[in-house]
Design an enzyme around this catalytic site. Structure first.
Site, PDB file in Angstrom:
ATOM      1  N   ASP A 140     -91.785  47.524  16.323  1.00 20.02           N
ATOM      2  CA  ASP A 140     -90.557  47.097  16.997  1.00 20.02           C
ATOM      3  C   ASP A 140     -90.272  48.029  18.167  1.00 20.02           C
ATOM      4  O   ASP A 140     -89.404  48.908  18.101  1.00 20.02           O
ATOM      5  CB  ASP A 140     -89.389  47.049  15.995  1.00 20.02           C
ATOM      6  CG  ASP A 140     -89.563  45.933  14.980  1.00 20.02           C
ATOM      7  OD1 ASP A 140     -90.256  44.941  15.289  1.00 20.02           O
ATOM      8  OD2 ASP A 140     -89.024  46.047  13.869  1.00 20.02           O
ATOM      9  N   LYS A 188     -97.368  44.784  12.536  1.00 22.38           N
ATOM     10  CA  LYS A 188     -96.563  43.563  12.701  1.00 22.38           C
ATOM     11  C   LYS A 188     -95.988  43.532  14.120  1.00 22.38           C
ATOM     12  O   LYS A 188     -95.337  44.476  14.559  1.00 22.38           O
ATOM     13  CB  LYS A 188     -95.419  43.540  11.693  1.00 22.38           C
ATOM     14  CG  LYS A 188     -94.564  42.285  11.781  1.00 22.38           C
ATOM     15  CD  LYS A 188     -93.577  42.217  10.644  1.00 22.38           C
ATOM     16  CE  LYS A 188     -92.276  42.906  10.913  1.00 22.38           C
ATOM     17  NZ  LYS A 188     -91.447  42.317  11.974  1.00 22.38           N
ATOM     18  N   ASP A 205     -94.909  38.069  13.648  1.00 24.82           N
ATOM     19  CA  ASP A 205     -93.628  37.748  12.991  1.00 24.82           C
ATOM     20  C   ASP A 205     -92.731  37.008  13.984  1.00 24.82           C
ATOM     21  O   ASP A 205     -91.813  37.582  14.553  1.00 24.82           O
ATOM     22  CB  ASP A 205     -92.984  39.063  12.518  1.00 24.82           C
ATOM     23  CG  ASP A 205     -91.750  38.832  11.667  1.00 24.82           C
ATOM     24  OD1 ASP A 205     -91.554  37.704  11.179  1.00 24.82           O
ATOM     25  OD2 ASP A 205     -90.980  39.800  11.486  1.00 24.82           O
ATOM     26  N   LEU A 206     -93.009  35.721  14.168  1.00 27.05           N
ATOM     27  CA  LEU A 206     -92.251  34.943  15.166  1.00 27.05           C
ATOM     28  C   LEU A 206     -91.140  34.115  14.529  1.00 27.05           C
ATOM     29  O   LEU A 206     -90.342  33.502  15.231  1.00 27.05           O
ATOM     30  CB  LEU A 206     -93.199  34.041  15.957  1.00 27.05           C
ATOM     31  CG  LEU A 206     -94.293  34.778  16.747  1.00 27.05           C
ATOM     32  CD1 LEU A 206     -95.104  33.798  17.587  1.00 27.05           C
ATOM     33  CD2 LEU A 206     -93.697  35.853  17.642  1.00 27.05           C
ATOM     34  N   LYS A 207     -91.100  34.064  13.209  1.00 25.41           N
ATOM     35  CA  LYS A 207     -90.025  33.374  12.478  1.00 25.41           C
ATOM     36  C   LYS A 207     -89.690  32.033  13.119  1.00 25.41           C
ATOM     37  O   LYS A 207     -88.549  31.771  13.541  1.00 25.41           O
ATOM     38  CB  LYS A 207     -88.778  34.241  12.400  1.00 25.41           C
ATOM     39  CG  LYS A 207     -88.987  35.531  11.614  1.00 25.41           C
ATOM     40  CD  LYS A 207     -87.672  36.193  11.290  1.00 25.41           C
ATOM     41  CE  LYS A 207     -87.839  37.490  10.562  1.00 25.41           C
ATOM     42  NZ  LYS A 207     -88.418  38.563  11.378  1.00 25.41           N
ATOM     43  N   LEU A 208     -90.667  31.141  13.152  1.00 22.90           N
ATOM     44  CA  LEU A 208     -90.468  29.838  13.791  1.00 22.90           C
ATOM     45  C   LEU A 208     -89.493  28.969  12.991  1.00 22.90           C
ATOM     46  O   LEU A 208     -89.485  29.013  11.754  1.00 22.90           O
ATOM     47  CB  LEU A 208     -91.819  29.114  13.917  1.00 22.90           C
ATOM     48  CG  LEU A 208     -92.911  29.862  14.677  1.00 22.90           C
ATOM     49  CD1 LEU A 208     -94.216  29.080  14.651  1.00 22.90           C
ATOM     50  CD2 LEU A 208     -92.485  30.129  16.113  1.00 22.90           C
ATOM     51  N   ASP A 239     -88.073  25.059  13.950  1.00 21.25           N
ATOM     52  CA  ASP A 239     -87.890  23.968  14.914  1.00 21.25           C
ATOM     53  C   ASP A 239     -88.310  22.674  14.220  1.00 21.25           C
ATOM     54  O   ASP A 239     -88.601  22.665  13.016  1.00 21.25           O
ATOM     55  CB  ASP A 239     -88.749  24.251  16.171  1.00 21.25           C
ATOM     56  CG  ASP A 239     -88.162  23.615  17.434  1.00 21.25           C
ATOM     57  OD1 ASP A 239     -87.692  22.460  17.355  1.00 21.25           O
ATOM     58  OD2 ASP A 239     -88.186  24.260  18.481  1.00 21.25           O
ATOM     59  N   ILE A 240     -88.381  21.570  14.952  1.00 15.63           N
ATOM     60  CA  ILE A 240     -88.811  20.321  14.312  1.00 15.63           C
ATOM     61  C   ILE A 240     -90.293  20.443  13.937  1.00 15.63           C
ATOM     62  O   ILE A 240     -91.045  21.213  14.561  1.00 15.63           O
ATOM     63  CB  ILE A 240     -88.582  19.091  15.234  1.00 15.63           C
ATOM     64  CG1 ILE A 240     -89.359  19.232  16.541  1.00 15.63           C
ATOM     65  CG2 ILE A 240     -87.103  18.880  15.481  1.00 15.63           C
ATOM     66  CD1 ILE A 240     -89.383  17.955  17.375  1.00 15.63           C
ATOM     67  N   THR A 246     -83.245  39.893   5.065  1.00 17.79           N
ATOM     68  CA  THR A 246     -82.754  41.060   4.327  1.00 17.79           C
ATOM     69  C   THR A 246     -81.513  41.668   4.992  1.00 17.79           C
ATOM     70  O   THR A 246     -80.863  42.525   4.419  1.00 17.79           O
ATOM     71  CB  THR A 246     -83.863  42.132   4.227  1.00 17.79           C
ATOM     72  OG1 THR A 246     -84.535  42.229   5.478  1.00 17.79           O
ATOM     73  CG2 THR A 246     -84.859  41.791   3.154  1.00 17.79           C
ATOM     74  N   ARG A 291     -86.224  51.233   2.313  1.00  7.55           N
ATOM     75  CA  ARG A 291     -85.617  52.511   2.682  1.00  7.55           C
ATOM     76  C   ARG A 291     -85.858  53.500   1.546  1.00  7.55           C
ATOM     77  O   ARG A 291     -85.584  53.196   0.389  1.00  7.55           O
ATOM     78  CB  ARG A 291     -84.105  52.356   2.892  1.00  7.55           C
ATOM     79  CG  ARG A 291     -83.727  51.474   4.090  1.00  7.55           C
ATOM     80  CD  ARG A 291     -84.150  52.084   5.408  1.00  7.55           C
ATOM     81  NE  ARG A 291     -83.798  51.267   6.558  1.00  7.55           N
ATOM     82  CZ  ARG A 291     -84.594  50.349   7.114  1.00  7.55           C
ATOM     83  NH1 ARG A 291     -85.797  50.114   6.615  1.00  7.55           N
ATOM     84  NH2 ARG A 291     -84.203  49.675   8.176  1.00  7.55           N
ATOM     85  N   GLN A 298     -79.768  46.204   8.016  1.00  6.72           N
ATOM     86  CA  GLN A 298     -80.376  45.848   6.726  1.00  6.72           C
ATOM     87  C   GLN A 298     -79.369  46.060   5.599  1.00  6.72           C
ATOM     88  O   GLN A 298     -78.766  47.124   5.487  1.00  6.72           O
ATOM     89  CB  GLN A 298     -81.630  46.700   6.456  1.00  6.72           C
ATOM     90  CG  GLN A 298     -82.770  46.463   7.425  1.00  6.72           C
ATOM     91  CD  GLN A 298     -83.463  45.114   7.245  1.00  6.72           C
ATOM     92  OE1 GLN A 298     -82.861  44.152   6.755  1.00  6.72           O
ATOM     93  NE2 GLN A 298     -84.708  45.013   7.659  1.00  6.72           N
ATOM     94  N   ARG A 349     -88.198  51.023  11.236  1.00  7.02           N
ATOM     95  CA  ARG A 349     -87.496  52.213  11.709  1.00  7.02           C
ATOM     96  C   ARG A 349     -87.752  53.495  10.921  1.00  7.02           C
ATOM     97  O   ARG A 349     -87.848  54.559  11.537  1.00  7.02           O
ATOM     98  CB  ARG A 349     -85.989  51.911  11.810  1.00  7.02           C
ATOM     99  CG  ARG A 349     -85.690  51.018  13.003  1.00  7.02           C
ATOM    100  CD  ARG A 349     -84.356  50.333  12.919  1.00  7.02           C
ATOM    101  NE  ARG A 349     -84.359  49.309  11.895  1.00  7.02           N
ATOM    102  CZ  ARG A 349     -83.370  48.428  11.727  1.00  7.02           C
ATOM    103  NH1 ARG A 349     -82.307  48.477  12.505  1.00  7.02           N
ATOM    104  NH2 ARG A 349     -83.457  47.514  10.794  1.00  7.02           N
TER     105      ARG A 349
HETATM  106  O1  C5P Z   1     -86.763  48.802  10.797  1.00  5.51           O
HETATM  107  P1  C5P Z   1     -86.920  48.008   9.535  1.00  5.51           P
HETATM  108  O2  C5P Z   1     -87.773  48.705   8.486  1.00  5.51           O
HETATM  109  O3  C5P Z   1     -85.597  47.513   9.001  1.00  5.51           O
HETATM  110  O4  C5P Z   1     -87.764  46.731  10.018  1.00  5.51           O
HETATM  111  C1  C5P Z   1     -87.959  45.621   9.237  1.00  5.51           C
HETATM  112  C2  C5P Z   1     -88.815  44.655   9.984  1.00  5.51           C
HETATM  113  O5  C5P Z   1     -89.016  43.511   9.163  1.00  5.51           O
HETATM  114  C3  C5P Z   1     -88.232  44.133  11.292  1.00  5.51           C
HETATM  115  O6  C5P Z   1     -89.314  43.978  12.201  1.00  5.51           O
HETATM  116  C4  C5P Z   1     -87.648  42.785  10.962  1.00  5.51           C
HETATM  117  O7  C5P Z   1     -87.718  41.867  12.022  1.00  5.51           O
HETATM  118  C5  C5P Z   1     -88.544  42.333   9.815  1.00  5.51           C
HETATM  119  N1  C5P Z   1     -87.943  41.408   8.849  1.00  5.51           N
HETATM  120  C6  C5P Z   1     -86.802  41.687   8.132  1.00  5.51           C
HETATM  121  N2  C5P Z   1     -86.286  40.775   7.251  1.00  5.51           N
HETATM  122  C7  C5P Z   1     -86.891  39.588   7.062  1.00  5.51           C
HETATM  123  C8  C5P Z   1     -88.066  39.310   7.763  1.00  5.51           C
HETATM  124  C9  C5P Z   1     -88.572  40.250   8.648  1.00  5.51           C
HETATM  125  O8  C5P Z   1     -86.257  42.779   8.273  1.00  5.51           O
HETATM  126  N3  C5P Z   1     -86.411  38.743   6.175  1.00  5.51           N
END
Ligand code: C5P
Length: 245
Positions: free
Chosen positions: A16, A38, A66-69, A71-72, A123, A186, A197, A218
């Site tokens: 990220d 990712k 991780d594009l989380k699509l 759409d139709i 999350t 975490r 989160q 992070r």
């Molecule tokens: O920084 P952190 O550890 O919170 O990053 C979590 C990563 O997982 C981010 O790239 C976020 O987009 C991804 N993610 C998420 N929850 C989801 C799906 C993906 O936090 N349900």
């Protein structure tokens, strides 16, 4: 590096960062310490497919797009076909798009080797958000919603789901064949490393609950020594796995 017996293969680092240069710098730092990189919306929208080529130049680790699509179905199917050409391992689609959309995603991947993961419930959503902000039916718990969506993903032929560590055990119990990929990791629940989160668990708790892969952003990206932070998480994964035997 594929077998899940290697604890390192279970750690997915979320790249990220806003630029290709920063992404490459992290790939160089973490190559050999994580199992997969990712690439999410921030980086892919900025740099496009060139970032995938750059990762491959510096590492043999697999790539998760991780594009989380959402759409139709026809649009998602064609987007997934385009993604399959990039030869990545995983691609995400939102289960909230419905079963027909999930099936279209799986169709789009065809026999390319690309595996579709369904995002169940982000999350970053807590127990109150899904009712008050998103208007889901009263009385429906986040766990119910997650398991329902995981069921849709299983029925549609997805390879796995993204879920929080709090629901992974319920998914394991109901859908043994789905891979479980868990973000919101975490080590110290009191230090959330960013405020978004909400459903977080430790690496140990996620593995003990049955997670196949952990997604960590992070806590590694912002650590003084990202490689040491990744190795510490792999160590915790390893301990949780040996404790589980
Ligand atoms: O920084 P952190 O550890 O919170 O990053 C979590 C990563 O997982 C981010 O790239 C976020 O987009 C991804 N993610 C998420 N929850 C989801 C799906 C993906 O936090 N349900």
């Amino acid at each position: 590096m594929t077998g899940l017996n290697d604890p390192k293969s279970r750690l997915i680092f979320a790249l990220d960062v806003p630029s290709l240069d920063e992404a490459v710098s992290f790939v160089q730092k973490l190559d050999g310490s994580v199992g997969m990189f990712k690439v999410g919306l921030e980086l892919f929208i900025k740099e496009g497919p060139a970032v995938l080529t750059a990762i491959r130049e510096h590492s043999n680790a697999e790539i998760f797009l991780d594009l989380k699509l959402h759409d139709i179905p026809a649009t998602v199917e064609r987007a997934v076909q385009s993604a399959a050409a990039h030869k990545v391992r995983f691609l995400t689609v939102h289960c909230a798009g419905g079963e027909a959309m999930l099936k279209a995603a799986v169709n789009g991947a065809g026999d390319s080797g690309l595996q579709i993961l369904g995002v169940t419930v982000l999350t970053s959503l807590g127990p109150n958000d899904h009712r008050e902000e998103l208007g889901y039916r009263k009385g429906l718990t986040l766990k119910d919603l997650t398991v329902t969506r995981a069921g849709m993903a299983a029925k549609a032929g997805c390879a796995g789901v993204i879920c929080s560590g709090l629901e992974v055990a319920a998914i394991r119990q109901n859908f043994q064949n789905l891979k479980t990929v868990v973000p919101g990791i975490r080590q110290n629940k009191n230090n959330l490393g960013g405020t978004d989160q909400k459903r977080v668990v430790t690496p140990k708790a996620a593995i003990q609950a049955g997670a196949d892969y952990l997604v960590v952003g992070r806590p590694i990206r912002d650590a003084a020594d990202p490689k040491a932070a990744a190795q510490q998480i792999v160590q915790e994964i390893s301990e949780a796995l040996s404790g589980a035997k």
